[in-house]
Design an enzyme around this catalytic site. Sequence first.
Site, PDB file in Angstrom:
ATOM      1  N   ASP A 131       6.051  -0.206  -1.984  1.00 31.40           N
ATOM      2  CA  ASP A 131       4.762  -0.383  -1.315  1.00 31.40           C
ATOM      3  C   ASP A 131       4.127   0.965  -0.951  1.00 31.40           C
ATOM      4  O   ASP A 131       4.553   1.615   0.004  1.00 31.40           O
ATOM      5  CB  ASP A 131       5.000  -1.227  -0.051  1.00 31.40           C
ATOM      6  N   ASP A 308      -2.936   0.687  -2.825  1.00 29.48           N
ATOM      7  CA  ASP A 308      -1.870  -0.031  -2.130  1.00 29.48           C
ATOM      8  C   ASP A 308      -1.119  -0.955  -3.090  1.00 29.48           C
ATOM      9  O   ASP A 308      -1.549  -2.074  -3.360  1.00 29.48           O
ATOM     10  CB  ASP A 308      -2.508  -0.829  -0.985  1.00 29.48           C
TER      11      ASP A 308
END
Length: 425
Positions: A131, A308
Amino acid sequence: MFCKTTLLTIALALLASESVSHALHHANTGVRVPISKRGTLTNSDGTFNHDKAVREIVKLKNKHRQNLINLQKNRGSQALTNGAVIKPLATVPGALQKRDGVALTDQDDDSLWTGDITIGIPPQSFTINFDTGSSDLWVPSSSCSSCGDHAKYDPRKSSTSSRKIGWFEISYGDGSSVRGSPYTDTVTVGGVGVHGQYLAAVSKESDEFATDPSDGIFGLGFRAISQLGHNPYFFTAIEQGAVSQNVFSFKLSKSGSELFIGGENQALYTGGIEFHNLSSDRGFWQIGGASVSVNKKAAGSGFETVIDSGTTIIYAPEHAAKEFWSHVFGSKEYEELQGFYSFPCNSAPEVAFSWGGKSWIIRPDDLNLGEIEEGSGTCVGAIAGGDLGLGDDVWLMGDTFMKNTYTVFSVYGEAAGAVGFAELA
Ligand SMILES: *[C@@H]1O[C@H](CO)[C@@H](O)[C@H](O)[C@H]1NC(C)=O
């Protein structure tokens, strides 16, 4: 000039003299970490998975809420720049909460990119979600009874683990949370090991995570948004000289996805890499000066973007999503609460983003999250709008975007770096 054979001999001698288990691999050229499981919010019959999408948005809002709380804790309130505001905890609408857990058990259509890491010596393996939009590493602990079938970290079985003081907690919008204790230990990704890496071993997992295909989260953002308040793995790797280049790169696609640590995998892209320096030092992979077009006509410009990999779709500020969709023929607001829009399935537009250089096109397939109902001819778009608290000109660029480019993350310092884009090979 160093002789390679001599270096190899020294390395072998070191291996022989030290406990082998303590010798950590240092990459000279970068290593490939295969990652799998294509993200989707589409059911197998081609319809939009509404419930899953709503949960995903709530989770997304709370992830970035937590990032801002961490940023404020690490850097003080003045760090909340660019109109950032810590929003109240977002919640899953009552009707969707804990419906016998049925909606949560389907692992075929998970929306994550997972890969394997090991923690401790001897190594304990975990499948985690890489992430770039958060900065902590957490995995379930052996003391967790609510962590489903997940792999669990047992610090007592690792000769290099060390318990640290403090507490780790992330709240989620269904009233549940992930909670645990900080440790330091050896962490290895694709064979690149670092020692003394901070991580959280969680002893309580939310229902949301207990059925998640990944065991935990591996944050690749900057330290400023770390809840543990310590260097995330990649920064530890830089500090310890474990990577030859301060760069990691992603290819996310239906097959052959990988994270490349220590550079770029030249086999996976063509042409040059277009780099953009970060526009903010607040801990995100954030670059500015972005614009978006629909069928080559401007549909928004001058905005900030956060790249992201932990988010499935593209999430724009409410006003920006509204403006964007007004340029799409036949579009309508579909789900006001989470900011989804619909459009006629047979006329998906060509959407492209630019940061002042090339136009990076999103394949129409990737813009489409599926039909509202089977045979309706109306599809839900992968660009939604709402307020994450990151600032009213910040777009979040998730997999919908990243699946269409080779994305390179280059670190210049503790809070500086650049994001680069290249054409997928
Ligand atoms: C990007 O940042 C680097 C390092 O701070 C600097 O050397 C370079 O000139 C910057 N590039 C641009 C286009 O501003």
